[in-house]
Design an enzyme around this catalytic site. Structure first.
Site, PDB file in Angstrom:
ATOM      1  N   ARG A 366       7.460   8.750   1.656  1.00 34.83           N
ATOM      2  CA  ARG A 366       7.449   7.405   1.097  1.00 34.83           C
ATOM      3  C   ARG A 366       6.136   7.017   0.433  1.00 34.83           C
ATOM      4  O   ARG A 366       6.094   6.056  -0.313  1.00 34.83           O
ATOM      5  CB  ARG A 366       7.830   6.385   2.166  1.00 34.83           C
ATOM      6  CG  ARG A 366       9.334   6.324   2.376  1.00 34.83           C
ATOM      7  CD  ARG A 366       9.729   5.233   3.327  1.00 34.83           C
ATOM      8  NE  ARG A 366       9.595   5.666   4.702  1.00 34.83           N
ATOM      9  CZ  ARG A 366      10.545   6.285   5.377  1.00 34.83           C
ATOM     10  NH1 ARG A 366      11.694   6.547   4.816  1.00 34.83           N
ATOM     11  NH2 ARG A 366      10.358   6.653   6.624  1.00 34.83           N
ATOM     12  N   VAL A 367       5.051   7.743   0.699  1.00 31.49           N
ATOM     13  CA  VAL A 367       3.804   7.374   0.029  1.00 31.49           C
ATOM     14  C   VAL A 367       3.159   8.522  -0.735  1.00 31.49           C
ATOM     15  O   VAL A 367       2.353   8.303  -1.625  1.00 31.49           O
ATOM     16  CB  VAL A 367       2.767   6.785   1.023  1.00 31.49           C
ATOM     17  CG1 VAL A 367       3.207   5.453   1.538  1.00 31.49           C
ATOM     18  CG2 VAL A 367       2.483   7.742   2.147  1.00 31.49           C
TER      19      VAL A 367
END
Ligand SMILES: Nc1ncnc2c1ncn2[C@@H]1O[C@H](COP(=O)(O)OP(=O)(O)O)[C@@H](O)[C@H]1O
Ligand SMILES: [Mg+2]
Length: 512
Positions: A366-367
């Site tokens: 997600r990052v």
């Protein structure tokens, strides 16, 4: 049942208790009423604090965990064989802590800092508590640098950033530990300190891992923190917190740290065992109610600090073992929700020989995507698209015999991409080489190469890239690759591949 045992034991210590206690101060001291694997119930110690360390008469330490009005529950942090009902316990006024210093690099220790290898004692530096508050939001910086695992399928599709928490999960024997160890090996000469926290594993498997780290020259920048399967569950329980404290010491001094927890399923089980012995109420899958909290407060400690607070980072790769591919059982769902993404390893993919067995559809970061270097980001979109098109078509094409030309190309290219994403163990690949290989396969340069020869085609792409200084520079300059440079590289590689592989292939086919 436990109550009954307790009452029998209490009979046996009645003598001890009835004996004149002399100057025994029950606020400062306690008397062992009973013990069970890993837990000691003590009468006395009325002033003791939660999580304070206490010392038994044989020098073994315990950590106070249950505070009732008449008895105290203690988690043992050492061998319980020499502890008897009636023994004395005394307060230490300290919480569980671990010495931290650079001298621990290259060493194997237990969660209390005890040396487990044969390299002699360590000059202990600062002592830091095992449980610490996570850095507050205001101290945290955005995650903006990549942490290269050296594994093509991960760095391209689920890239990890420095300060990120990326879960590795899958059934047993799907290559979870292998990914973690390869990532450590890949940090050589990259100024990243690695901590491998081994939780309740067999000694033999941990020593194999240590040997591997030695062989690949990776132990010198790694600290192994281990609580063995034979150790009391209390040690397994505090192991990841202790390892994180060491990581924080380095992070606060400006270092980038990679920490592996192998694995948190065993950690959760150790905590469940302790909680059941302490007769705490249990919930889903017999886990106590605070099982979510023990993992969230651990992983909250991994972050990237602002420069004024040290500027270092802790990247965490917690490992979880699933049962029968069940991602929705209690511990996996908890950890999926705590972390910034997951790498799911599928036993079915593993059995087909596509290793690392990363299930691309279920895995996500997600990052990390934002931290990928531009030259890499340029190709990942097309990689994901081409590969997902291929995955859909592959299922579909098994039902139909006649395929049009376009479909055939997608299928042939997809198979070659999949082959390129396979990678042997202990062979992390430099990011420039990864980019070279992926550009080549995505541009169709490998389409005419026999699947079995893809390894050689990769080598050719890497070789041409290494000779092409312009290409190398355009990647290290943190810019997108210039179209002309890219085309030159592709032309050169295509030429070499035709010369060395395609022709040979055609010849050998003629001979047959
Ligand atoms: N990339 C790879 N290529 C070949 N074999 C691998 C690879 N990764 C793992 N293995 C093998 O698969 C087996 C399981 O790996 P391991 O990492 O121990 O699994 P887990 O930690 O999930 O139980 C080991 O025998 C290991 O050598
Ligand atoms: Mg493993």
């Amino acid at each position: 049942m436990i109550k009954k045992q307790l009452s029998i034991l209490e009979e046996s210590v009645k003598d001890a208790l009835l004996k004149p206690l002399g100057d025994l101060d029950l606020e400062e001291y306690g008397i062992v009423l009973s013990l069970d694997r890993g837990i000691v119930i003590v009468k006395g110690l009325y002033k003791v604090k939660y999580q304070e360390l206490v010392e038994f008469s044989n020098g073994i330490l315990g950590m106070v965990y249950n505070l009732n009005s008449d008895r105290t529950g203690i988690i043992l942090l050492g061998n319980y064989e020499n502890i008897r009902a009636g023994d004395r316990v005394k307060r230490t006024y300290k919480v569980a802590s671990i010495p931290v210093s650079e001298d621990y690099l290259g060493r194997v220790i237990n969660p209390l800092g005890k040396v487990l290898d044969e390299k002699g004692p360590i000059d202990t530096g600062i002592i830091m508590p095992v449980e610490r508050e996570a850095p507050p939001i205001m101290h945290r910086a955005p995650i903006n640098k990549p942490l290269q695992t050296g594994i093509k399928v991960i760095d391209s599709i689920v890239p990890v950033g420095k300060g990120q928490r990326e879960l590795i999960l899958g059934d047993r024997q799907t290559g979870k530990t292998a990914i973690a160890i390869d990532t450590i090996i890949n940090q050589k000469d990259k100024n990243v300190i690695c901590i491998y926290c081994s939780i309740a594993q067999q000694i033999s498997s941990v020593s194999k891992i240590i040997d591997v780290l030695k062989t690949y020259d990776a132990l010198s920048y790694t600290i192994v923190v281990m609580a063995g399967a034979e150790d009391p569950p209390g040690l397994a329980y505090i192991a990841p917190y202790a390892a994180t404290t060491i990581a924080e010491f380095f992070m606060e001094n400006g270092h980038d740290v990679l920490i592996i927890y192998d694995d948190l399923t065993k950690h959760a089980r150790a905590y469940r065992e302790l909680s059941l012995l302490l007769e705490r109420p249990s919930g889903r899958e017999s886990y106590p109610g605070d099982i979510f909290y023990i993992h969230s407060r651990l992983l909250e400690r991994s972050t990237h600090l602002k420069p004024e607070y040290g500027g270092g980072s802790i990247t965490a790769l917690p490992i979880i073992e699933t049962q029968a591919e069940n991602l929705s059982s209690y511990i996996p769902t908890n950890l999926i929700s705590i972390t910034d993404g997951q790498i799911y390893l599928s036993p079915k993919i593993f059995q087909k020989g596509n290793i690392p067995a990363v299930d691309i559809g279920t895995s996500v970061s997600r990052v990390g995507g934002k931290t990928q270097i531009p030259a890499y980001r340029q190709i990942t979109t097309s990689l994901k698209l081409t590969y997902s098109q291929f995955s859909e078509l592959e299922v579909f094409s098994t039902f139909s015999a006649r395929l049009d030309e376009k479909t055939k190309i997608i299928l042939e290219r997809g198979k070659r991409i999949r082959k390129v994403l396979n990678q042997a163990q202990y062979k992390p690949i430099d990011v420039t080489d990864q980019i070279a290989v992926l550009i080549a396969v995505l541009s169709g340069l490998f389409d005419d190469v026999d699947i079995e020869m893809i390894g050689q085609a990769e080598k050719i792409a890497i070789k041409t890239a290494s000779k092409n200084l312009e290409f190398q520079l355009s990647i290290s300059e943190l810019n997108k690759i210039d179209d002309r440079i890219r085309d030159d590289f592709l032309k050169e590689t295509a030429l070499e591949i035709t010369k060395e592989l395609v022709n040979k292939d055609a010849k050998s086919k003629k001979h047959r």
